[in-house]
Write a protein that holds these residues in place. Structure first.
Motif, PDB file in Angstrom:
ATOM      1  N   ARG A   1       0.767  -1.192   0.180  1.00 55.62           N
ATOM      2  CA  ARG A   1      -0.103  -0.078  -0.045  1.00 55.62           C
ATOM      3  C   ARG A   1       0.960   1.261  -0.007  1.00 55.62           C
ATOM      4  NH1 ARG A   1      -5.200  -0.442   1.463  1.00 55.62           N
ATOM      5  NH2 ARG A   1      -5.016   1.560   2.581  1.00 55.62           N
ATOM      6  N   THR A   2       0.562   2.374  -0.763  1.00 52.06           N
ATOM      7  CA  THR A   2       1.149   3.441  -0.804  1.00 52.06           C
ATOM      8  C   THR A   2       0.606   4.520  -0.032  1.00 52.06           C
ATOM      9  OG1 THR A   2       0.023   4.089  -2.966  1.00 52.06           O
ATOM     10  CG2 THR A   2       2.140   2.894  -3.165  1.00 52.06           C
ATOM     11  N   SER A   3      -0.417   4.352   0.572  1.00 52.78           N
ATOM     12  CA  SER A   3      -0.952   5.467   1.402  1.00 52.78           C
ATOM     13  C   SER A   3      -1.319   4.925   3.034  1.00 52.78           C
ATOM     14  CB  SER A   3      -2.502   5.658   0.999  1.00 52.78           C
ATOM     15  OG  SER A   3      -3.286   6.472   1.981  1.00 52.78           O
ATOM     16  N   TRP A   4      -1.072   5.859   3.828  1.00 49.88           N
ATOM     17  CA  TRP A   4      -1.084   5.745   5.240  1.00 49.88           C
ATOM     18  C   TRP A   4      -2.643   5.339   5.740  1.00 49.88           C
ATOM     19  CZ3 TRP A   4      -3.888   9.228   8.053  1.00 49.88           C
ATOM     20  CH2 TRP A   4      -4.222  10.434   7.539  1.00 49.88           C
ATOM     21  N   LEU A   5      -3.551   5.699   4.885  1.00 49.32           N
ATOM     22  CA  LEU A   5      -4.779   5.569   5.419  1.00 49.32           C
ATOM     23  C   LEU A   5      -5.562   4.118   5.294  1.00 49.32           C
ATOM     24  CD1 LEU A   5      -6.764   8.610   3.809  1.00 49.32           C
ATOM     25  CD2 LEU A   5      -6.283   8.123   6.100  1.00 49.32           C
ATOM     26  N   PRO A   6      -6.307   3.605   6.028  1.00 49.62           N
ATOM     27  CA  PRO A   6      -6.707   2.132   5.878  1.00 49.62           C
ATOM     28  C   PRO A   6      -7.378   2.241   4.806  1.00 49.62           C
ATOM     29  CG  PRO A   6      -7.765   3.370   7.873  1.00 49.62           C
ATOM     30  CD  PRO A   6      -6.563   4.208   7.277  1.00 49.62           C
TER      31      PRO A   6
ATOM     32  N   GLY B   1     -11.762   4.114   0.813  1.00 51.71           N
ATOM     33  CA  GLY B   1     -13.006   4.199   0.004  1.00 51.71           C
ATOM     34  C   GLY B   1     -14.148   4.916   0.456  1.00 51.71           C
ATOM     35  N   PHE B   2     -14.109   5.566   1.645  1.00 53.59           N
ATOM     36  CA  PHE B   2     -15.165   6.526   2.028  1.00 53.59           C
ATOM     37  C   PHE B   2     -14.671   8.064   1.846  1.00 53.59           C
ATOM     38  CE2 PHE B   2     -16.785   2.936   4.503  1.00 53.59           C
ATOM     39  CZ  PHE B   2     -18.334   3.016   4.105  1.00 53.59           C
ATOM     40  N   GLY B   3     -13.574   7.940   1.572  1.00 53.56           N
ATOM     41  CA  GLY B   3     -12.912   9.420   1.268  1.00 53.56           C
ATOM     42  C   GLY B   3     -13.701  10.069   0.098  1.00 53.56           C
ATOM     43  N   VAL B   4     -13.876   9.401  -0.795  1.00 48.06           N
ATOM     44  CA  VAL B   4     -14.643   9.950  -2.060  1.00 48.06           C
ATOM     45  C   VAL B   4     -15.993  10.451  -1.781  1.00 48.06           C
ATOM     46  CG1 VAL B   4     -15.991   9.481  -4.378  1.00 48.06           C
ATOM     47  CG2 VAL B   4     -13.555   8.520  -3.586  1.00 48.06           C
ATOM     48  N   THR B   5     -16.832   9.803  -0.707  1.00 46.46           N
ATOM     49  CA  THR B   5     -18.126   9.899  -0.166  1.00 46.46           C
ATOM     50  C   THR B   5     -17.915  11.029   0.556  1.00 46.46           C
ATOM     51  OG1 THR B   5     -18.675   7.670  -0.215  1.00 46.46           O
ATOM     52  CG2 THR B   5     -19.963   9.098   1.016  1.00 46.46           C
TER      53      THR B   5
END
Length: 221
Positions: free
Chosen positions: A41-46, A51-55
């Motif tokens: 994974r290249t992001s520190w977010l789970p 997935g919910f970032g777009v929402t």
């Protein structure tokens, strides 16, 4: 016969043409080894956070609300809507029944039958006019190729887009529905030409106001 007993399943010939390309393709679509490590994974977010970032990003944007049909939709000036058959300033039809629009239509949505003008019954300045004109809006794709094919600028497209109906027959527009309305000073055909003794009066192009040149008159045979 192969080891599976099927005579039709033969091993590919390694010397056959295209064997290397086939082998490369097989390696590309081969499933990943179950024992291989998962992609890093290249992001520190789970994962759920990504997935919910777009929402969540959409929640804080201004909502665009269109109150249609209470508030009519304003289309662009060059919107491709319902067709219009235009008239000359005296009311005669610009359509000369050449059928070029029907030939140019990629969806075969236009049907035209031409008729001959006479001195006693004249509908257009030319020798012929569009006696029958129909557009099937169940087929029309509003591409505008018919507009480009029209030699007299008779057929244009308006900004009217409300064409929905619950009857298929009502979506086949006839000439009477497509003709532009009579403006003040116009007379419903058939009648003689009112703007001059010949056709050249219909085809005067007004030059640029900044240009000192005289208006250009194009005479038609």
């Amino acid at each position: 016969m192969t080891e599976h007993g099927d005579p039709d399943r033969r091993s590919p010939d390694p010397h056959a043409p295209g064997h290397d390309a086939l082998a490369q393709t097989s390696r590309e679509i081969a499933p990943r080894d179950r024992g291989a490590e998962p992609a890093r994974r290249t992001s520190w977010l789970p994962g759920p956070g990504q997935g919910f970032g777009v929402t969540f990003a959409q929640m804080f944007r201004k909502v665009t609300t269109e109150e249609y049909p209470e508030v009519p939709k304003v289309t662009k000036p060059r919107y491709h809507g319902r067709h219009v058959l235009n008239r000359h300033p005296d009311g005669l039809e610009k359509c000369v029944g050449c059928e070029l629009c029907a030939w140019a239509c990629p969806a075969d949505a236009i049907y035209v039958e031409g008729g001959d003008n006479t001195e006693d019954e004249r509908y257009s300045p030319g020798e012929r006019y569009g006696r029958v004109y129909q557009i099937n809006y169940l087929r029309c794709i509003f591409c505008g190729l018919c507009i480009e094919a029209c030699p007299t600028r008779s057929l244009t497209m308006s900004n009217d887009f409300e064409l929905a109906d619950d009857n298929r027959g009502d979506l086949i527009y006839t000439k009477e529905q497509l003709m532009a309305p009579l403006l003040p000073g116009m007379e419903a055909p058939p009648h003689a030409m009112r703007l001059g003794d010949d056709e050249k009066d219909y085809y005067i192009r007004t030059p640029d106001p900044a240009s000192p040149a005289e208006p250009v008159t194009v005479e038609t045979p």
